[in-house]
Scaffold this active site. Structure first.
Site, PDB file in Angstrom:
ATOM      1  N   GLU A 231     -11.723  -0.833   0.984  1.00 56.84           N
ATOM      2  CA  GLU A 231     -10.402  -0.429   1.453  1.00 56.84           C
ATOM      3  C   GLU A 231      -9.924   0.874   0.817  1.00 56.84           C
ATOM      4  O   GLU A 231     -10.271   1.213  -0.305  1.00 56.84           O
ATOM      5  CB  GLU A 231      -9.396  -1.538   1.162  1.00 56.84           C
TER       6      GLU A 231
ATOM      7  N   ASP B 281       0.832  -1.211   0.000  1.00 56.05           N
ATOM      8  CA  ASP B 281       0.000   0.000   0.000  1.00 56.05           C
ATOM      9  C   ASP B 281       0.865   1.259   0.000  1.00 56.05           C
ATOM     10  O   ASP B 281       1.714   1.440   0.875  1.00 56.05           O
ATOM     11  CB  ASP B 281      -0.905   0.023   1.230  1.00 56.05           C
TER      12      ASP B 281
END
Length: 409
Positions: A273, A51
């Site tokens: 998310e 990420d």
């Protein structure tokens, strides 16, 4: 507005991603990304990264300091099995002058952050040069066993300096827990009945129309077995993802109050998310990442970037392309990339992600976990993926192609 859920409907002030909309998810030429192959040179030789987010100004534009841009990534040693990386995740920063070659500056925090590990967030380069790194505090410091409690935190007070040798992001940092779930708008861990519990991924956003200072985040909507206004059955009500909202009435980047969610997906999807927002031509585009396995039974989604559009921050969000699907992996490589981040560039959107599992040849991710360690490592990318180019036209999108691995103009 009405939420068309299984067995009935309800009145709600929060827009909903409905089962009917998500049932239209289908790969197409407009939404399938090109096949990704390993790069000649990875972003870093020593750590896997996943990420990733950019250092941005208060207005959402990419910060540039003396010709450098900065990204932050979750990271773990390449010696660790890929499936274990979330248990030790550390935020590192990287900088670049050309947006192609990135130099690792090291860990952002020196062991003083909240949580036994830190998960994704966002980073603000404020008008006075102060850096705020928002992150998810996962678990607790020095815990004997890993827990999955999640709280939204910030490291405030950092600074960016440059010299002849490059760029540095340094403290001292003042860490603070900013938000915890209230049990009313946002589910607490002890309320959770779903496969995954979420209260994470803070994203700083300032509304250009009103100047309102906001944090978006991923959460779950509480659905009680005894009091279920969603009128859906017990199997589907456990899939209850939402995009949360907190507001700073003073504009202080460390002072937040919870408000109602921007979007819910009860009976549709468990996990929305890394929510983030782009405003273009007066329209508000909300993007999330989600997995195939987090869709409720009866729905066939993909690991993909999903998007929604409204005419204001708290408007009636409708899914892009009818179903919400914006960009996904080819059917032959369904897990090749994940954790997408969209940002405007000229007339297009650019979308970064990380190179995930590849060369699976029909193996599931559960199958991969049973492979010998060397094979698990070989099949995991752990570096920046090619950046997608996306055309955005009202409520429709189309993938135009891709730039090189890690090229973030």
């Amino acid at each position: 507005m009405r939420d068309e859920t299984i067995g009935g409907s309800r009145e709600t002030s929060t827009p909903c991603w409905t089962r009917e909309q998500a049932a239209g998810i289908k790969r197409s030429d407009a939404t399938v990304a090109p096949i990704v192959y390993p790069p000649e040179q990875e972003t870093d030789d020593d750590v896997h990264i996943w990420d990733t987010w950019l250092l941005r100004n208060r207005d959402g534009s990419i910060a540039e300091i003396d010709g450098y841009r900065v990204i932050f990534s979750l990271s773990a040693s390449k010696e660790l099995l890929p499936g274990k990386r979330h248990d030790v995740a550390t935020i590192r920063y990287f900088y670049s002058e050309d947006g192609k070659t990135w130099t690792c500056g090291g860990p952002v925090f020196d062991g003083d952050a909240f949580g036994s590990r830190q998960w994704a967030g966002s980073a603000l380069y404020d008008d006075d040069g102060t850096v705020y790194v928002y992150y998810t505090a996962a678990g607790y410091r020095d815990e004997a066993e890993l827990s999955y409690q999640q709280r939204i935190a910030v490291g405030a007070g950092g600074a960016v300096t440059t010299d002849a040798d490059g760029l540095s992001v340094d403290g001292p940092w003042s860490h603070e827990i900013l938000l915890e779930p209230d049990g009313e708008f946002y589910e607490r861990e002890e309320q959770s009945r779903g496969m995954i519990y979420t209260f994470r991924d803070p994203w700083f956003f300032e509304d250009p129309a009103t100047g309102e200072t906001c944090l978006l985040f991923e959460a779950n909507t509480p659905v009680s077995e005894s009091d279920n206004p969603y009128d859906c059955d017990a199997v589907h009500e456990e899939f209850n993802g939402s995009v949360g909202l907190a507001v700073s009435t003073t504009g202080d980047p460390t002072d937040w109050e919870l408000q109602e969610p921007l979007l819910e997906s009860v009976a549709t999807n468990q996990e929305l998310e890394r929510p983030h927002m782009i405003v273009r031509d007066g329209s508000y585009y909300l993007f999330v990442s989600s997995h195939k396995h987090t869709f409720a039974p009866g729905l066939e989604g993909h690991d993909a970037l999903y998007g929604f559009v409204a005419d204001s921050l708290r408007g009636e969000f409708e899914p892009l392309n009818g179903s919400g699907l914006v960009a996904t992996n080819p059917a032959s490589a369904p897990f090749q990339t994940y954790s997408w981040l969209a940002y405007p560039h000229s007339e297009e959107l650019l979308v970064s992600s990380f190179f995930n599992y590849y060369d699976l040849r029909g193996l599931s991710l559960d199958d991969v976990a049973g492979l010998p360690p060397v094979e698990q490592q070989r099949r995991f990318g752990g570096t920046l993926a090619p950046t997608l180019r996306i055309e955005l036209d009202g409520a429709e999108t189309r993938i135009l192609g891709a730039l090189e691995h890690g090229h973030l103009p």
